[in-house]
Design a protein around this motif. Structure first.
Motif, short mmCIF file in Angstrom:
data_model
loop_
_atom_site.label_atom_id
_atom_site.label_comp_id
_atom_site.label_asym_id
_atom_site.label_seq_id
_atom_site.Cartn_x
_atom_site.Cartn_y
_atom_site.Cartn_z
N PHE A 5 1.18 -60.60 30.73
CA PHE A 5 2.00 -61.71 30.26
C PHE A 5 3.03 -62.08 31.31
O PHE A 5 3.54 -61.22 32.02
CB PHE A 5 2.70 -61.33 28.96
CG PHE A 5 1.74 -61.01 27.85
CD1 PHE A 5 1.09 -62.01 27.16
CD2 PHE A 5 1.47 -59.69 27.52
CE1 PHE A 5 0.20 -61.72 26.14
CE2 PHE A 5 0.58 -59.38 26.49
CZ PHE A 5 -0.06 -60.40 25.81
N ALA A 6 3.36 -63.37 31.43
CA ALA A 6 4.23 -63.86 32.50
C ALA A 6 5.72 -63.73 32.18
O ALA A 6 6.53 -63.54 33.09
CB ALA A 6 3.91 -65.32 32.81
N ALA A 11 7.58 -57.52 29.47
CA ALA A 11 7.42 -56.35 30.34
C ALA A 11 6.99 -55.08 29.59
O ALA A 11 6.11 -54.35 30.06
CB ALA A 11 8.69 -56.10 31.15
N PRO A 12 7.55 -54.78 28.41
CA PRO A 12 7.09 -53.58 27.70
C PRO A 12 5.61 -53.64 27.30
O PRO A 12 4.90 -52.65 27.41
CB PRO A 12 8.00 -53.52 26.47
CG PRO A 12 9.24 -54.25 26.89
CD PRO A 12 8.74 -55.36 27.77
N ARG A 13 5.14 -54.81 26.87
CA ARG A 13 3.72 -54.95 26.55
C ARG A 13 2.88 -54.85 27.81
O ARG A 13 1.79 -54.29 27.80
CB ARG A 13 3.45 -56.28 25.86
CG ARG A 13 3.90 -56.31 24.44
CD ARG A 13 3.52 -57.60 23.78
NE ARG A 13 3.93 -57.55 22.39
CZ ARG A 13 3.44 -58.32 21.46
NH1 ARG A 13 2.52 -59.21 21.77
NH2 ARG A 13 3.86 -58.22 20.23
N ASN A 14 3.38 -55.40 28.90
CA ASN A 14 2.66 -55.30 30.17
C ASN A 14 2.50 -53.84 30.59
O ASN A 14 1.48 -53.46 31.17
CB ASN A 14 3.36 -56.09 31.26
CG ASN A 14 3.21 -57.59 31.07
OD1 ASN A 14 2.33 -58.06 30.37
ND2 ASN A 14 4.10 -58.35 31.69
N ALA A 15 3.49 -53.01 30.30
CA ALA A 15 3.40 -51.58 30.64
C ALA A 15 2.22 -50.93 29.93
O ALA A 15 1.53 -50.08 30.49
CB ALA A 15 4.71 -50.87 30.30
N VAL A 16 1.97 -51.34 28.69
CA VAL A 16 0.83 -50.81 27.94
C VAL A 16 -0.47 -51.24 28.62
O VAL A 16 -1.38 -50.43 28.82
CB VAL A 16 0.86 -51.30 26.47
CG1 VAL A 16 -0.40 -50.87 25.73
CG2 VAL A 16 2.11 -50.78 25.76
N ILE A 17 -0.55 -52.50 28.99
CA ILE A 17 -1.76 -53.02 29.63
C ILE A 17 -2.00 -52.33 30.97
O ILE A 17 -3.12 -51.91 31.28
CB ILE A 17 -1.65 -54.55 29.80
CG1 ILE A 17 -1.63 -55.21 28.41
CG2 ILE A 17 -2.80 -55.09 30.65
CD1 ILE A 17 -1.19 -56.66 28.42
N VAL A 18 -0.95 -52.17 31.76
CA VAL A 18 -1.09 -51.53 33.08
C VAL A 18 -1.48 -50.06 32.90
O VAL A 18 -2.35 -49.54 33.62
CB VAL A 18 0.20 -51.69 33.90
CG1 VAL A 18 0.17 -50.83 35.15
CG2 VAL A 18 0.41 -53.16 34.27
#
Length: 99
Positions: A5-6, A11-18
């Protein structure tokens, strides 16, 4: 390549994806249905023994989402809501063998 997500607030959701994608590099398989994106029971659930089964409160990191019912699941708000399940742990060498 990782699709995230941009917005900075994501950022917290991006950490899950990464983290999910990083675990692929360690040998972990996806634990969700590629068509519905629903986590597969039981290995795609962080709490497969939970009764009733839904709603779950956590996501298994390779399941990718928190199962809310048989047809809906949500991306966790951050790593605090995600767990490495037993099958994933065995696959990446965190457990000597799968139970």
């Amino acid at each position: 390549m990782v699709k995230v997500f941009a917005r900075h607030s994501e950022a917290p959701r991006n950490a899950v994806i990464v983290a999910h994608e990083l675990l692929h590099t360690l040998g972990a398989d996806d634990r969700y249905d590629p068509v519905s994106l629903q986590p597969r029971w039981p290995d795609g659930y962080a709490e497969p023994e939970r009764q009733p089964r839904w709603p779950q409160t956590l996501a298994e990191i390779m399941g990718g989402r928190i199962p809310m019912d048989a047809t809906q699941a949500e991306i966790p708000d951050g790593l605090h809501a995600a767990r490495i399940g037993t099958a994933t742990a065995a696959q990446i060498g965190l457990m000597a063998e799968r139970p």
